[in-house]
Design a protein around this motif. Structure first.
Motif, mmCIF file in Angstrom:
data_model
loop_
_atom_site.group_PDB
_atom_site.id
_atom_site.type_symbol
_atom_site.label_atom_id
_atom_site.label_comp_id
_atom_site.label_asym_id
_atom_site.label_seq_id
_atom_site.Cartn_x
_atom_site.Cartn_y
_atom_site.Cartn_z
ATOM 1 N N ILE A 18 -8.416 63.415 -6.418
ATOM 2 C CA ILE A 18 -7.879 64.458 -5.547
ATOM 3 C C ILE A 18 -8.090 64.019 -4.107
ATOM 4 O O ILE A 18 -9.165 63.514 -3.762
ATOM 5 N N SER A 19 -7.091 64.203 -3.286
ATOM 6 C CA SER A 19 -7.271 63.872 -1.876
ATOM 7 C C SER A 19 -6.526 64.848 -0.998
ATOM 8 O O SER A 19 -5.437 65.317 -1.337
ATOM 9 N N LEU A 20 -7.154 65.159 0.131
ATOM 10 C CA LEU A 20 -6.479 65.848 1.217
ATOM 11 C C LEU A 20 -5.869 64.766 2.109
ATOM 12 O O LEU A 20 -5.892 63.581 1.762
ATOM 13 N N ASN A 21 -5.346 65.132 3.262
ATOM 14 C CA ASN A 21 -4.651 64.190 4.144
ATOM 15 C C ASN A 21 -5.422 62.879 4.304
ATOM 16 O O ASN A 21 -6.593 62.880 4.680
ATOM 17 N N LEU A 57 -3.244 67.241 -1.674
ATOM 18 C CA LEU A 57 -3.094 68.472 -0.898
ATOM 19 C C LEU A 57 -2.879 68.062 0.544
ATOM 20 O O LEU A 57 -3.720 67.359 1.122
ATOM 21 N N TRP A 58 -1.766 68.507 1.155
ATOM 22 C CA TRP A 58 -1.324 67.917 2.420
ATOM 23 C C TRP A 58 -1.014 68.979 3.475
ATOM 24 O O TRP A 58 -0.192 69.868 3.255
ATOM 25 N N GLY A 59 -1.664 68.865 4.617
ATOM 26 C CA GLY A 59 -1.355 69.696 5.778
ATOM 27 C C GLY A 59 -0.286 69.021 6.616
ATOM 28 O O GLY A 59 -0.523 67.956 7.193
ATOM 29 N N ASN A 97 2.471 74.807 7.203
ATOM 30 C CA ASN A 97 1.906 75.342 8.446
ATOM 31 C C ASN A 97 0.419 75.050 8.598
ATOM 32 O O ASN A 97 -0.255 75.665 9.415
ATOM 33 N N ALA A 98 -0.110 74.121 7.824
ATOM 34 C CA ALA A 98 -1.510 73.712 7.950
ATOM 35 C C ALA A 98 -1.567 72.318 8.567
ATOM 36 O O ALA A 98 -0.558 71.608 8.638
ATOM 37 N N GLY A 99 -2.769 71.930 8.989
ATOM 38 C CA GLY A 99 -2.894 70.664 9.698
ATOM 39 C C GLY A 99 -3.951 69.755 9.122
ATOM 40 O O GLY A 99 -4.218 69.741 7.915
ATOM 41 N N HIS A 100 -4.580 68.984 10.012
ATOM 42 C CA HIS A 100 -5.523 67.939 9.605
ATOM 43 C C HIS A 100 -6.730 68.511 8.873
ATOM 44 O O HIS A 100 -7.178 67.950 7.876
ATOM 45 N N ARG A 145 -6.728 76.320 4.894
ATOM 46 C CA ARG A 145 -6.199 77.003 3.714
ATOM 47 C C ARG A 145 -7.246 77.021 2.597
ATOM 48 O O ARG A 145 -8.231 76.290 2.631
ATOM 49 N N ASP A 146 -6.967 77.852 1.582
ATOM 50 C CA ASP A 146 -7.820 77.891 0.398
ATOM 51 C C ASP A 146 -7.477 76.695 -0.478
ATOM 52 O O ASP A 146 -6.420 76.657 -1.099
ATOM 53 N N ILE A 147 -8.370 75.712 -0.505
ATOM 54 C CA ILE A 147 -8.120 74.537 -1.355
ATOM 55 C C ILE A 147 -8.822 74.667 -2.702
ATOM 56 O O ILE A 147 -8.600 73.848 -3.597
ATOM 57 N N VAL A 148 -9.653 75.689 -2.847
ATOM 58 C CA VAL A 148 -10.420 75.848 -4.087
ATOM 59 C C VAL A 148 -9.505 76.112 -5.271
ATOM 60 O O VAL A 148 -9.619 75.473 -6.333
#
Length: 933
Positions: free
Chosen positions: A200-203, A306-308, A336-339, A345-348
């Motif tokens: 799992i990775s965010l930006n 999951l990408w902002g 509408n989310a960022g870095h 945001r709720d990533i859970v």
């Protein structure tokens, strides 16, 4: 005499040694551990977030948890970034984590989140010099060293004994570290011996092409002497990163992130991380980055991204690289989310929901392939261009476009033979221009002959048509198009100008051939009508390297209007659209020679696919209320029309302008045998008024949505027959033959049930409407969590879609719509759909439009009626006593207050869907004594 180092070593310590627990909101001091790890350069001490001890207090030992998340922060954050994920693991153990209606129990998860060396509260290393991107070596940790550190840490914490499934999680450059570890089998086999179940990775970014410019914020940070100055000597880089919250971070959260980096001596790792960005081919960490990228391209391990989208550092090109690089990947893109997505945001919910899906594996229920209802009843596959091929030699009319005229001033007509010739030539041109199956193509063309020809050429080549609604506005359209990430843009001058001005992705093609100046100014690569001329008379044929698209291949991404929330891309396959055309043929009773006059955008393009002459009236199809009675009748005459499909807003204006019709117009309208109106409820009075103009037509009003264009149907006779029924809401009739509808009853607080009921078992119960149809969406585009939330049911092994609409079935099997799930009002008497009382109040002559909203806490809300009156002299605010009494007298619902507004806001596409959340906020403010305007 030896000089002192630029940055001195410091031991690891606990966060609460320097900052009070109350100044770390959301952090539990019991999570902190100091762990000694044998690394390549000796024993190093890490500070680690680990919720294992707290889980043990709740009865979950190390082998009892469902999974382990290994979370790696980026720069310049620390393990505090993952506090909500760690707490969610505890909440799941206590049974307090809900993944949504119908979803399984949330998994209990141990979270291990180390502070990387030189970062957070882990050990600080000695550095003789400030960080620099130059040179072949450095004393600061490099990418490959950080990946090895992570594996060594996990070997220390987890040992070599069997463990629960492990999922890696990362963000920023911690994303590269976590993905690099998860995808490197050789490293793990030689070290920890652990094998991750998922990634799992965010930006983040795992590859940067040297030819591409570095994102602007990093250009400044990497610029020579600015690097140590902005990252170590000052807190500029740290402050800039923490300013990227969308919405802005609370001051206390910023303070918590800054806690480990208060002094220059503790910021060396921030500079070291920036210096380790391998932007150039010669950089010391470039080989390590290439190894990460190559390993990801070869790993079968599934991934969630999951990408902002508003991140100024990790741009969309890095997201697209990951989507193309990783074989099995899901994505949720937050427009509408960022870095700082973990804060924005709720990533859970998406993380725990995805992990649970990986643990569960594929569903065990197999649907009956012979079923004649639901998602499997797709029928025999029929490509959308079947009639274009079948009637390629026919001189009969295929299209009449009233928005343009020929040289004689007559409406523009195209025969089946000519349309087939144009589509074939355009398709050949698109293939020669480089369009390949699966390429996404943004269609910035007004409905009419040009869009029809362009669309079928794109589909013929195997391209994926991306269709956005002009009603979204410039900002909404550009946001939607960027989300879809097209490889091509086909447009007319306005659309191409928008693409140029906003730098939308994709090669640009004009519909009509433009002069050289415009060609250069708009950055064009060609034009469709030039292709039509150049390849005229040639027949498009699939080749071995460019075959026809498979039925399961993606065909279109249709964006919703945004009237019931942010616009979402709805993916359709060729098979799904084939099923839709077959249903339309059955519903419309299409026979050779039928002529469809479409004043409703979704169906304006389907004439060629169902074998009907398609007639486009003179109107703005994206603004339905612009259709006049004379425009409708003129189109009926020109196309010898037998069927009309128009929205209620369009029909309202037709009735309002009917006095302009001539005897010839009336005669043409008397030939209409079928009239359909969809997109919003059709009042019985409007049906009656329209039937005065088309007296021989069957009037049907199907219910559907972008996600499934046809679900139920009701005719004018039934509407009259049920006029005195006491049911609340708008009756939309019975499910169509191939459709299955189930209900998820709402509880006292308006929450849909996990289990579905058949319509006969849910008579009169206010419920969320759940559908299974052969022509429903393949899924939402880049919205993993929305797909997960709406596709939780598996009754009979079918695919089901939770629509977000609420209503009930009556005893005769008819469906009544009462609103949307997020429009539910919850007074002390139980959940209420706004549609019922609105329908009651709307009958008052003093009311032009009404919205029912709830004000106050869930479960004890006051029911408020917001009125747009017919009397424009009434001022916004509390309604006059007489009107208030009249409103209360129309319904058996206890109305706490009646407010007047100048305008009840509705969507542009349908001119009927009310923005109730905005009105609820306004009503709450007014009733609390705030400003009315």
């Amino acid at each position: 005499m030896t000089s002192s180092p630029m940055i001195s070593a410091e031991p690891a310590h606990f966060p609460h040694a320097i900052i009070a627990p109350e100044d770390l909101p959301g952090w539990d001091p019991r999570w902190s551990r100091l762990v000694d790890v044998q690394t390549f350069d000796g024993t190093r001490r890490f500070h680690v977030l680990d919720n294992a001890d707290v889980l043990a207090d709740h009865g979950y030992g190390s082998d009892d948890v469902d999974a382990i998340i290994v979370a790696v922060h980026g720069n310049p954050t620390w393990s505090y970034l993952w506090r909500k994920v760690a707490q969610a693991g505890i909440d799941a153990a206590q049974g307090n984590l809900n993944l949504g209606p119908g979803a399984p129990k949330a998994p209990v998860i141990r979270v291990i989140a180390p502070d990387q060396l030189d970062m957070g509260f882990s050990e600080r290393l000695t550095h003789e010099a400030l960080p620099s991107a130059a040179g072949a070596t450095t004393t600061y940790r490099t990418l490959d060293q950080r990946i090895n550190d992570l594996d060594a840490l996990l070997a220390t914490l987890l040992g070599t004994s069997p463990t629960p499934p492990i999922f890696s999680l990362g963000h920023d450059w911690g994303g590269v570290v976590s993905l690099g570890w998860a995808a490197d089998d050789q490293l793990r086999q030689a070290g920890s011996g652990l094998t991750p179940t998922g990634m799992i990775s965010l930006n983040t970014a795992v590859w940067h092409d040297e030819a591409d410019p570095i994102p602007a914020p990093l250009q400044a940070a990497l610029a020579g002497p600015l690097l140590p100055g902005s990252t170590v000597a000052t807190s500029a880089f740290l402050d800039t990163t923490l300013a990227l919250g969308t919405p802005p971070l609370d001051r206390t959260i910023k303070t918590a992130y800054k806690a480990p980096y208060r002094h220059r001596s503790r910021r060396g790792g921030i500079g070291g991380f920036v210096a380790d960005i391998p932007a150039q081919e010669s950089h010391r960490s470039r080989p390590a980055l290439r190894r990460v990228a190559d390993n990801l391209a070869n790993t079968p391990t599934p991934a969630l991204l999951l990408w902002g989208a508003k991140d100024p550092v990790f741009l969309d090109r890095y997201q697209l690289d990951l989507l193309q690089r990783i074989q099995h990947i899901d994505i949720h893109r937050y427009n509408n989310a960022g870095h700082l997505l973990a804060e924005d945001r709720d990533i859970v919910e998406p993380i725990f929901g995805w992990i649970q899906q990986q643990l569960d594996g594929p569903g065990a229920i197999t649907p009956d392939p012979t079923s004649t209802k639901g998602s499997v009843a797709v029928g025999t596959y029929c490509p959308l261009w079947t009639y274009l091929d079948r009637w390629a030699d026919s001189s009969t009319t295929a299209m009449v476009d009233m928005t343009v005229t020929d040289r004689g001033g007559n409406p523009f007509e195209v025969s089946w033979a000519k349309l087939a010739e144009i589509v074939n030539a355009m398709a050949i041109g698109l293939r020669k221009a480089g369009m390949r199956p699966g390429d996404r193509v943004s269609m910035l063309v007004e409905p009419g002959r040009d869009l029809t020809a362009a669309l079928y050429a794109v589909l013929r080549v195997g391209g994926v048509a991306v269709v956005t609604d002009a009603g979204l506005g410039i900002k909404g359209m550009t946001r939607a198009i960027r989300s879809a990430a097209p490889s091509w843009i086909i447009g007319q001058t306005p659309g191409l100008s928008l693409a140029r001005a906003t730098n939308l992705p994709g090669k640009r093609l004009s519909v009509h051939t433009m002069d050289p100046l415009a060609h250069r100014a708009l950055g064009l690569s060609g034009s469709l009508y030039r292709f039509a001329t150049e390849y005229a008379g040639q027949r498009y044929q699939p080749t071995e390297t460019h075959p026809d698209p498979e039925p399961s291949a993606e065909a279109a991404v249709l964006f919703t209007s945004g009237s019931t929330g942010p616009a979402k891309g709805v993916r359709y396959t060729h098979q799904k659209l084939s099923a839709l055309t077959q249903l339309l043929q059955h519903t419309l009773k299409v026979a050779p020679g039928s002529s469809l006059l479409a004043g409703f955008a979704p169906f304006a393009l389907l004439g060629p696919a169902i074998g009907a002459t398609s007639v486009t009236p003179k109107m703005s199809v994206t603004k339905p209320a612009t259709l006049t009675a004379t425009a409708l009748a003129d189109a009926a005459i020109a196309g010898d029309t037998t069927m009309i499909f128009a929205s209620p807003a369009a029909l309202h204006n037709v009735v309002d302008t009917a006095n302009e019709l001539t005897a010839e117009h009336h005669k043409a309208l008397e030939k209409i045998s079928m009239l359909l109106s969809a997109g919003a409820p059709v009042p019985v009075q409007l049906m009656d008024d329209v039937l005065q103009l088309v007296p021989h037509a069957e009037f049907h009003s199907p219910y559907g949505m972008t996600e499934s264009l046809l679900v139920t149907d009701i005719d004018h006779h039934t509407q009259h027959a049920i006029a005195d029924q006491p049911d609340r809401g708008v009756c939309v009739g019975k499910p169509l033959d191939v459709v299955r509808v189930a209900m998820a009853p709402l509880d006292f607080l308006g929450r849909p049930a996990d289990e579905l009921l058949e319509p006969g078992d849910a008579v009169g119960q206010l419920s969320e409407i759940v559908i299974s149809t052969p022509h429903m969406l393949a899924g939402y585009d880049k919205l993993y969590n929305t797909n997960r939330q709406t596709r939780v049911d598996d009754v009979d092994g079918l695919q089901w879609h939770r629509t977000g609409d609420i209503g009930h079935f009556d005893a005769a099997g008819r469906l009544w719509i009462e609103g949307r799930t997020y429009h539910i009002v919850t007074p002390p008497t139980g959940a209420l759909g706004p549609g019922g009382p609105e329908d009651d109040i709307q009958r008052l002559p003093e009311v032009r439009r009404v919205a029912i909203v709830g004000v106050g806490p869930v479960g004890t809300q006051a029911v408020v009626a917001v009125i747009e009156p017919t009397d424009s002299t009434l001022k916004p605010g509390l309604a006059p006593t007489e009107l208030t009494d009249a409103v209360r007298g129309t319904t058996n619902i206890d109305i706490a207050a009646v407010l007047i507004t100048d305008n009840v806001p509705v969507d542009i596409r349908h001119n009927s869907k009310i923005n109730r959340p905005a009105l609820a906020q306004w009503a709450s403010r007014v009733l609390a004594g705030g400003k009315v305007t």
